[in-house]
Design an enzyme around this catalytic site. Structure first.
Site, PDB file in Angstrom:
ATOM      1  N   LEU A  22       0.823  -1.206   0.000  1.00 44.92           N
ATOM      2  CA  LEU A  22       0.000   0.000   0.000  1.00 44.92           C
ATOM      3  C   LEU A  22       0.864   1.265   0.000  1.00 44.92           C
ATOM      4  O   LEU A  22       1.867   1.350   0.702  1.00 44.92           O
ATOM      5  CB  LEU A  22      -0.929  -0.008   1.225  1.00 44.92           C
ATOM      6  CG  LEU A  22      -1.852  -1.229   1.329  1.00 44.92           C
ATOM      7  CD1 LEU A  22      -2.703  -1.141   2.597  1.00 44.92           C
ATOM      8  CD2 LEU A  22      -2.755  -1.364   0.109  1.00 44.92           C
TER       9      LEU A  22
ATOM     10  N   HIS B 237      -3.273   4.233  -2.495  1.00 39.68           N
ATOM     11  CA  HIS B 237      -4.255   3.391  -1.779  1.00 39.68           C
ATOM     12  C   HIS B 237      -4.828   4.145  -0.586  1.00 39.68           C
ATOM     13  O   HIS B 237      -6.029   4.055  -0.306  1.00 39.68           O
ATOM     14  CB  HIS B 237      -3.592   2.105  -1.270  1.00 39.68           C
ATOM     15  CG  HIS B 237      -3.051   1.209  -2.333  1.00 39.68           C
ATOM     16  ND1 HIS B 237      -1.708   0.983  -2.511  1.00 39.68           N
ATOM     17  CD2 HIS B 237      -3.684   0.469  -3.287  1.00 39.68           C
ATOM     18  CE1 HIS B 237      -1.529   0.129  -3.509  1.00 39.68           C
ATOM     19  NE2 HIS B 237      -2.712  -0.193  -4.008  1.00 39.68           N
TER      20      HIS B 237
ATOM     21  N   GLN C  11      -9.022  -0.674 -16.234  1.00 38.38           N
ATOM     22  CA  GLN C  11      -9.610  -1.526 -15.189  1.00 38.38           C
ATOM     23  C   GLN C  11     -10.877  -0.880 -14.634  1.00 38.38           C
ATOM     24  O   GLN C  11     -11.897  -1.537 -14.440  1.00 38.38           O
ATOM     25  CB  GLN C  11      -8.581  -1.742 -14.073  1.00 38.38           C
ATOM     26  CG  GLN C  11      -9.150  -2.373 -12.823  1.00 38.38           C
ATOM     27  CD  GLN C  11      -8.087  -2.742 -11.816  1.00 38.38           C
ATOM     28  OE1 GLN C  11      -7.429  -3.774 -11.961  1.00 38.38           O
ATOM     29  NE2 GLN C  11      -7.898  -1.925 -10.784  1.00 38.38           N
TER      30      GLN C  11
ATOM     31  N   SER D 126       2.686   3.750  -7.768  1.00 40.19           N
ATOM     32  CA  SER D 126       2.396   2.370  -8.135  1.00 40.19           C
ATOM     33  C   SER D 126       3.245   1.458  -7.263  1.00 40.19           C
ATOM     34  O   SER D 126       4.403   1.789  -6.947  1.00 40.19           O
ATOM     35  CB  SER D 126       2.773   2.141  -9.608  1.00 40.19           C
ATOM     36  OG  SER D 126       2.864   0.761  -9.879  1.00 40.19           O
TER      37      SER D 126
HETATM   38  O1  PAF Z   1      -5.879  -2.786  -9.025  1.00 38.55           O
HETATM   39  C1  PAF Z   1      -5.555  -3.763  -8.341  1.00 38.55           C
HETATM   40  O2  PAF Z   1      -4.792  -3.662  -7.365  1.00 38.55           O
HETATM   41  C2  PAF Z   1      -6.074  -5.157  -8.714  1.00 38.55           C
HETATM   42  O3  PAF Z   1      -6.185  -5.298 -10.090  1.00 38.55           O
HETATM   43  C3  PAF Z   1      -7.393  -5.509  -8.013  1.00 38.55           C
HETATM   44  C4  PAF Z   1      -8.520  -4.589  -8.423  1.00 38.55           C
HETATM   45  C5  PAF Z   1      -7.212  -5.452  -6.495  1.00 38.55           C
HETATM   46  C6  PAF Z   1      -7.817  -6.950  -8.376  1.00 38.55           C
HETATM   47  O4  PAF Z   1      -6.847  -7.872  -7.997  1.00 38.55           O
END
Ligand code: PAF
Length: 278
Positions: free
Chosen positions: A33, A37, A153, A185
């Protein structure tokens, strides 16, 4: 903060919270994290009665030659970060509890999964959509928070939620950047100090692309120019640089109103993604 490892247990907790009319915010992560996050966690804490975070490095979203084994797993640091930021439940499932040895049900979001990152990572989004569906079925969140760095995503999860009637509202949160402009990241830890210096240029180049586009330059010309600048970064290799409709991810054309310019670039063989909304 409670740490839960068992899928049935988190599902039971969520059912009880829903029964009590408590709103559930959910931040699915693969751990390691960082401030990106934390921004999602803070938003969830501010908008919901209860916040659940999951930390799980999902094997089925990695291709055979990708970094599944190498992916950072600083679990104790992650636990501390969650505790410090007001998380109520930290869900830490294992491969064994999520994927039965005869596991054979996958979620595929057609059309959106084979473009952009999906071209060089053909199993990636199927793995993401499958694990996020499973997690949504367990946590049953009112709201789920995703960083816009992984723009494709985010669009795929929104599509999936609509198509499969999940009760969850998907909330996209702004990209958090280091002072240099580099998008945060978990994979940035792979970069050497020199590679990091080169990687900083990706955002700068995307900012220029946005400026050119917004000043009226033709989108194809902007992408051509941007590709040239990205390939001039030392030790870089472009995976893709594309302009897309930010809602549908269709290729951007003259009449497209909302455009995202997205790129995946390898710097010293470390694959980084970034994007900018125009
Ligand atoms: O973005 C991420 O960290 C991953 O792709 C997720 C959404 C937790 C799925 O494993």
């Amino acid at each position: 903060m409670k740490i839960i490892k068992n899928p049935l247990q988190i599902q039971k907790i969520s059912m009880e919270l829903i029964r009590k009319n408590k709103s559930i915010g959910f931040v699915p992560t693969m751990g390691a994290l960082h401030s990106g996050h934390v921004s999602l966690i803070k938003k969830s804490v501010s908008q919901n009665d209860i916040t659940v975070v999951s930390v799980y490095v999902n094997p089925i979203q990695f291709g055979p030659n990708e970094d599944y084994k190498r992916y950072p797993r600083p679990v104790n640091d992650d636990i501390e970060i969650c505790k410090k930021n007001g998380v109520d439940y930290l869900f830490l499932p294992s491969n064994e509890t999520l994927y039965d040895k005869d596991f054979s049900t996958y979620v595929t979001v057609d059309k959106l999964s084979g473009i952009m990152c999906g071209v060089t990572r053909p199993v990636h989004f199927r793995g993401v959509a499958t694990v996020v569906s499973k997690l949504f079925n367990m946590v049953m969140p009112d709201r789920a928070y995703f960083g816009l760095k992984d723009y494709q995503q985010y669009v795929i999860i929104k599509r999936m939620v609509k198509d499969l009637n999940f009760r969850t509202k998907v909330i996209g949160c702004p990209i958090i950047r280091e002072k240099s402009g580099l998008a945060m990241s978990s994979r940035n830890t792979y970069l050497s100090p020199e590679a990091k210096e080169q990687a900083v240029n990706i955002h700068k180049i995307l900012v220029n692309a946005k400026k050119s586009f917004n000043s009226g330059k033709n989108i194809d010309a902007v992408i051509k120019e941007t590709a040239k600048l990205l390939s001039a970064i030392e030790n870089s290799e472009i995976d893709y640089i594309e302009a897309r409709d930010s809602n549908t991810l269709q290729p951007a054309v003259k009449t497209t109103k909302n455009v995202v310019i997205a790129a995946a670039v390898k710097i010293s063989n470390i694959r980084l993604i970034d994007n900018i909304l125009c």
